[in-house]
Write a protein that holds these residues in place. Structure first.
Motif, mmCIF file in Angstrom:
data_model
loop_
_atom_site.group_PDB
_atom_site.id
_atom_site.type_symbol
_atom_site.label_atom_id
_atom_site.label_comp_id
_atom_site.label_asym_id
_atom_site.label_seq_id
_atom_site.Cartn_x
_atom_site.Cartn_y
_atom_site.Cartn_z
ATOM 1 N N ASP A 76 19.255 46.139 46.911
ATOM 2 C CA ASP A 76 19.368 45.720 45.641
ATOM 3 C C ASP A 76 20.855 45.396 45.487
ATOM 4 N N THR A 79 24.320 48.666 43.536
ATOM 5 C CA THR A 79 23.974 49.149 44.885
ATOM 6 C C THR A 79 25.008 48.661 46.029
ATOM 7 N N SER A 88 17.541 40.459 44.457
ATOM 8 C CA SER A 88 18.538 40.812 43.326
ATOM 9 C C SER A 88 18.069 40.126 41.921
ATOM 10 N N ASN A 89 18.226 40.811 40.859
ATOM 11 C CA ASN A 89 18.097 40.159 39.584
ATOM 12 C C ASN A 89 19.167 39.142 39.211
ATOM 13 N N LYS A 129 13.015 42.110 38.199
ATOM 14 C CA LYS A 129 12.536 43.327 38.441
ATOM 15 C C LYS A 129 12.318 44.382 37.219
ATOM 16 N N THR A 130 11.369 45.112 37.246
ATOM 17 C CA THR A 130 10.453 45.485 38.130
ATOM 18 C C THR A 130 9.042 44.734 38.346
ATOM 19 N N TYR A 165 9.278 41.570 43.223
ATOM 20 C CA TYR A 165 9.352 42.640 44.436
ATOM 21 C C TYR A 165 8.623 41.502 45.494
ATOM 22 N N SER A 169 18.216 50.798 46.656
ATOM 23 C CA SER A 169 18.624 50.744 45.512
ATOM 24 C C SER A 169 19.497 51.874 44.826
ATOM 25 N N ASP A 184 14.609 50.939 39.794
ATOM 26 C CA ASP A 184 14.519 49.911 40.766
ATOM 27 C C ASP A 184 13.772 50.605 41.922
#
Lengths: 226, 226
Positions: free
Chosen positions: A10, A14, A121-122, A154-155, A160, A178, A183
């Motif tokens: 992440d 992270t 990653s978002n 995510k989630t 994913y 993460s 996450d």
């Protein structure tokens, strides 16, 4: 159990310290810096979920836009007057978050051992590109994967799944790392092996599922390869 | 614009005061009652989103179970020792939340005017049944609709669709009332006419969509029928 064949990280929270904006926030709004950085982050995550749950992508906005929207919300909520200049300054700071100090070395060790690595990653691609460069992590990651491709954060399983597709391996052979408990939970539900890096000594989510392992810094990634 | 042909109410936070557990929480954990009731509520909502986003129902747990899980999390997070007795006591209190004082009269006026009404709630059917009875609202609502049927929480469109199906009218003819900004937003996105009852003088969500109207108590529902 075999060692993982690849590692996905992440990014925000992270590899990059999302609370490192707190210092600037404190300069702009004395006495409110910490409250602002926490609420900004909480709201940012909330917005990823609202736009993802509410439709199959129809209300999607890129992470950069949700980051701006959540900053505006947080300031209104805390009664802080956010000028256009403040906003630009804080957003620029968010673009160049500090990296946690142990990151580089962990990525270098993985590289030495020939373990493919990536970010999942978002963040949207442009944000991620700048963040990786400004944290000096360029060249240490084989994949930089953004959920922007599927327009679901995510989630959501589709988010994913991008990691599995990029690494061309089943989730059970991939370690997902993460610092965000939600996450680590979502990745575990999806089928990844997971490390929850519990930097802030928080409880894990109480939803009946545990991550594969829990650690306290990114160094604990290496325990999977001993 | 025509008057709405029916009115749907959110339950938790709108008809029932989720913070009314704060008094008991304060007795059990002096000095921490408010913090506990706020975190408990925030986490409860977060858990509805995590289980909804993460799968098409596979990680669904009924609202009662998520309420318990979020209470446990909130106590751990705040460092409060939650005994089995405390938990039972707090959960029982949650089962019998106070209703906001103006609710009965508003529902009675709607009834007098022949406007069909209902609850559309994240609560599971048993919780809702007890809450409606214990708040003295029995007989004042034509429909009590739980998202439990579709195993997806608001703001998922399938959850909002249940209201349209029960009332047999398009969303544009139905007024959806919520004190939760995220719920008023989700309902607006879905297509309902919406009233956000802003009881706590909070900012609305910064995601580019506004509710049809904003009010301060449930009485403002009646402004749609003037």
């Amino acid at each position: 159990m075999d060692h993982p064949k690849a590692v996905l990280f992440d990014a925000y929270g992270t590899l990059f310290d999302v609370y490192s904006v707190g210092l600037l926030a404190e300069q702009l709004f004395p006495g409110q810096g910490q409250a602002l950085s926490v609420l900004w982050r909480d709201k940012q995550i909330e917005y990823t979920r609202l736009v993802t749950t509410s439709s199959e992508g129809a209300h999607y906005q890129p992470f950069w836009e949700l980051t701006r929207a959540s900053l505006r919300y947080a300031c209104k909520r805390l009664g802080l007057a956010l000028t256009a200049e403040h906003e630009q300054h804080l957003m620029n700071e968010y673009r160049h978050l500090s990296a946690f100090p142990e990151n580089r070395e962990v990525l270098q060790v993985l590289r030495t051992r020939g373990i493919p690595t990536g970010i999942l990653s978002n963040g949207d691609p442009q944000m991620l590109g700048v963040a990786v460069r400004s944290a000096g992590l360029e060249g240490l990651l084989d994949h930089v994967i953004s959920v922007d491709t599927v327009r679901k954060y995510k989630t959501h399983p589709e988010a994913y799944r991008l990691g599995v597709q990029a690494l061309k391996r089943p989730a059970s052979q991939i370690l997902f790392v993460s610092c965000n408990a939600w996450d680590a939970l979502g990745a575990t539900w999806f089928g990844y092996r997971t490390l929850w890096v519990n930097r802030y000594r928080l409880p894990f989510e109480e939803l009946g599922t545990q991550p594969t392992r829990t650690g306290s810094t990114l160094d604990d990634v290496l325990s999977f390869f001993e």
